[in-house]
Design an enzyme around this catalytic site. Structure first.
Site, PDB file in Angstrom:
ATOM      1  N   ASP A 128       0.851  -1.196   0.000  1.00  0.00           N
ATOM      2  CA  ASP A 128       0.000   0.000   0.000  1.00  0.00           C
ATOM      3  C   ASP A 128       0.879   1.236   0.000  1.00  0.00           C
ATOM      4  OD1 ASP A 128      -2.235   1.614   0.061  1.00  0.00           O
ATOM      5  OD2 ASP A 128      -2.839   1.090   2.095  1.00  0.00           O
ATOM      6  N   LYS A 129       0.251   2.337  -0.359  1.00  0.00           N
ATOM      7  CA  LYS A 129       0.892   3.654  -0.290  1.00  0.00           C
ATOM      8  C   LYS A 129      -0.060   4.577   0.443  1.00  0.00           C
ATOM      9  CE  LYS A 129      -0.272   7.315  -2.474  1.00  0.00           C
ATOM     10  NZ  LYS A 129      -0.828   8.524  -2.425  1.00  0.00           N
ATOM     11  N   HIS A 130       0.494   5.481   1.219  1.00  0.00           N
ATOM     12  CA  HIS A 130      -0.371   6.434   1.911  1.00  0.00           C
ATOM     13  C   HIS A 130       0.255   7.816   1.825  1.00  0.00           C
ATOM     14  CE1 HIS A 130      -3.716   7.211   4.689  1.00  0.00           C
ATOM     15  NE2 HIS A 130      -2.944   8.155   5.185  1.00  0.00           N
ATOM     16  N   SER A 131      -0.588   8.804   1.625  1.00  0.00           N
ATOM     17  CA  SER A 131      -0.095  10.181   1.551  1.00  0.00           C
ATOM     18  C   SER A 131      -0.462  10.911   2.833  1.00  0.00           C
ATOM     19  CB  SER A 131      -0.732  10.866   0.344  1.00  0.00           C
ATOM     20  OG  SER A 131      -0.678  12.267   0.497  1.00  0.00           O
ATOM     21  N   THR A 176      -8.903  10.538  -0.532  1.00  0.00           N
ATOM     22  CA  THR A 176      -9.135   9.573  -1.611  1.00  0.00           C
ATOM     23  C   THR A 176     -10.540   8.971  -1.515  1.00  0.00           C
ATOM     24  OG1 THR A 176      -6.790   9.119  -1.709  1.00  0.00           O
ATOM     25  CG2 THR A 176      -8.234   7.429  -2.605  1.00  0.00           C
ATOM     26  N   LYS A 230      -4.123   2.438  11.088  1.00  0.00           N
ATOM     27  CA  LYS A 230      -4.919   1.834  10.005  1.00  0.00           C
ATOM     28  C   LYS A 230      -4.070   0.883   9.160  1.00  0.00           C
ATOM     29  CE  LYS A 230      -5.868   6.086   8.935  1.00  0.00           C
ATOM     30  NZ  LYS A 230      -6.324   7.448   8.779  1.00  0.00           N
ATOM     31  N   LYS A 231      -2.844   1.306   8.884  1.00  0.00           N
ATOM     32  CA  LYS A 231      -2.012   0.507   7.975  1.00  0.00           C
ATOM     33  C   LYS A 231      -1.571  -0.793   8.655  1.00  0.00           C
ATOM     34  CE  LYS A 231      -2.633   3.343   4.834  1.00  0.00           C
ATOM     35  NZ  LYS A 231      -3.499   2.969   3.701  1.00  0.00           N
ATOM     36  N   ARG A 261     -10.146  15.896  15.093  1.00  0.00           N
ATOM     37  CA  ARG A 261      -8.957  16.707  14.757  1.00  0.00           C
ATOM     38  C   ARG A 261      -9.227  17.589  13.549  1.00  0.00           C
ATOM     39  NH1 ARG A 261      -5.028  12.683  13.137  1.00  0.00           N
ATOM     40  NH2 ARG A 261      -3.599  14.378  12.765  1.00  0.00           N
ATOM     41  N   SER A 273      -2.237   8.047  13.603  1.00  0.00           N
ATOM     42  CA  SER A 273      -3.446   7.964  12.780  1.00  0.00           C
ATOM     43  C   SER A 273      -3.201   7.077  11.556  1.00  0.00           C
ATOM     44  CB  SER A 273      -3.848   9.378  12.353  1.00  0.00           C
ATOM     45  OG  SER A 273      -4.821   9.331  11.341  1.00  0.00           O
TER      46      SER A 273
END
Ligand code: URA
Length: 439
Positions: free
Chosen positions: A80-83, A120, A187-188, A168, A183
């Protein structure tokens, strides 16, 4: 343990114990902490910070607040990728199917917009019929068949973060390294990944507005994730201007579809960020020997249409229209008012107040002012100018898409104020979009 005593301890700059952190996370999930108490603790952490141990404990407690996923028998690496969040950042929309077309499996749990940044999840909500909260069985089937599934955070995956994130968002407590780390990683880690690539955005449209903060955030995420057994790398990428040419949920979905289908030019910075992150994912998953091979494979997946085909399969598998890529205009709702944003003078676009552009989209209705707000997917800006573009007075800097004329006029003025035009050409090259790498 009294909530107000935990808040008081952090307010006074003390290190929270593991028991205090666990009590907070329990309170997030079982409702025993009120919104006011959660907001107060978030603000105390924002002001006083957290040490690495507190951050690890918060991450783990939030991860354990719900279900954990696992992906037994997947034929390839689960990646996965997360920004960390930006303006116009639609990279995930293209990257998930691209990596899937190269042999990876990408169950991407995405967030809603946060502060001035787009999310997203909100972009996929622009597709009629697309189910962002599938059952575990449907998710697993789509990941297996399409190689990717971009979905929203379900109520049972790190639910503590779901509540904290929403509070937040509307209490100015987003831009904190430890809160962002906990945060994202809660999740990841719960998603059962074998590799994660972080895109830490840096600049005036990011939560990390300086390179120092971006490096701190990247290091924090990489160390906490690797320490928890999730192999993770990070790129720091520029967010001093909108990424790509469109901002707004349906508009960004349309840009991503054009990118995947090869209709029209691919904006250079967007393409570079996509390939750079994709290469890291293929390397992390053992799907390429080196960066040159990774880039070759990704480009081939785009040119052959394989990535577009994965995207179409994912959309159909999650209930969206099977012909979305052939007829995006038929499915993506358009705003009733569309106006050019004329440049107020001739010259070169030399700076953008990118955060203000994100906030203008929120004001158009494309983001939330309150956690419970619904979103207008149709609104935003298209055909955005980029830094270094030469413009004539009166020429369009972008087009605004709005629900009515009043909102459009306000957004025109906001974008004009957010784009600085000067006489001199830019002293730097705008191609330097990847600023640093960490692993
Ligand atoms: N993305 C997240 O998931 N959480 C944050 O706090 C910021 C960006």
């Amino acid at each position: 343990m009294l909530a107000q005593e935990i808040i008081r301890a952090k307010r006074d700059g003390q290190v929270l114990s593991e028991a205090q952190i666990q009590s907070f996370v329990r309170g997030l999930v079982d409702g025993s902490w009120s919104e006011a108490q959660i907001a107060a603790l978030a603000m105390a952490v924002f002001q006083r910070g957290m040490g690495r141990d507190e951050c690890v404990q918060l991450t783990q407690a939030m991860m354990r607040s719900g279900r954990s996923m696992s992906w037994p028998d997947m034929p390839g690496p689960v990646l996965d990728k997360h920004s960390s969040g930006g303006v116009g950042d639609k990279v995930s929309l293209m990257l998930a199917p691209l990596v899937a077309a190269c042999g990876g499996y990408v169950p991407m749990i995405s967030g809603r917009g946060l502060g001035h940044t787009g999310g997203t999840r909100d972009k996929f909500d622009a597709i009629p019929g697309y189910n962002c909260t599938p059952s575990p069985e449907q998710l697993s089937r789509v990941v297996r068949e399409a190689g990717c599934a971009v979905i929203g955070q379900t109520g049972d995956l790190a639910p503590a973060d779901g509540r904290l994130y929403a509070i937040r968002d509307v209490t100015a407590t987003v831009e904190n390294v430890q809160l962002i780390t906990a945060s994202i990683l809660s999740k990841k880690l719960a998603a059962g990944l074998q590799g994660l690539v972080m895109d830490v955005k840096c600049g005036n449209g990011a939560f990390a507005d300086s390179l120092q903060m971006a490096e701190d955030l990247a290091r924090s995420i990489v160390e906490v994730a690797n320490g928890a057994g999730l192999p993770t790398r990070a790129l720091i990428t520029d967010m001093n201007q909108v990424l790509g040419r469109e901002v707004g949920n349906a508009l960004e979905m349309d840009e991503a579809i054009r990118y995947l289908s090869g209709h029209g030019p691919r904006e250079a910075r967007l393409h570079e960020v996509t390939l750079a992150l994709g290469s890291e994912m293929l390397l992390l998953g053992g799907l390429a020997e080196d960066e040159a091979e990774a880039r070759r494979r990704l480009q081939q997946a785009l040119d052959s249409g394989a990535a577009a085909e994965r995207f179409a399969r994912m959309v159909a598998g999650l209930g969206g229209p099977a012909d979305l890529l052939e007829r995006p205009a038929h499915y993506l709702a358009a705003a009733p008012v569309r106006r050019p944003v004329p440049a107020l003078r001739s010259g070169v676009v030399s700076a953008m107040r990118t955060r203000d552009i994100g906030l203008a989209v929120v004001e158009l209705g494309g983001g939330r002012r309150q956690a419970s707000d619904s979103i207008d997917a149709r609104v935003g800006f298209s055909g955005m100018c980029g830094l270094g573009d030469a413009v004539q007075a009166g020429e369009a800097l972008a087009w605004v898409h709005a629900s009515d004329a009043t909102a459009a006029e306000r957004a025109v003025a906001q974008l004009q104020a957010a784009c600085c035009i000067s006489d001199a050409p830019l002293p730097f090259t705008t191609g330097d979009v990847v600023l640093a790498r960490l692993s």
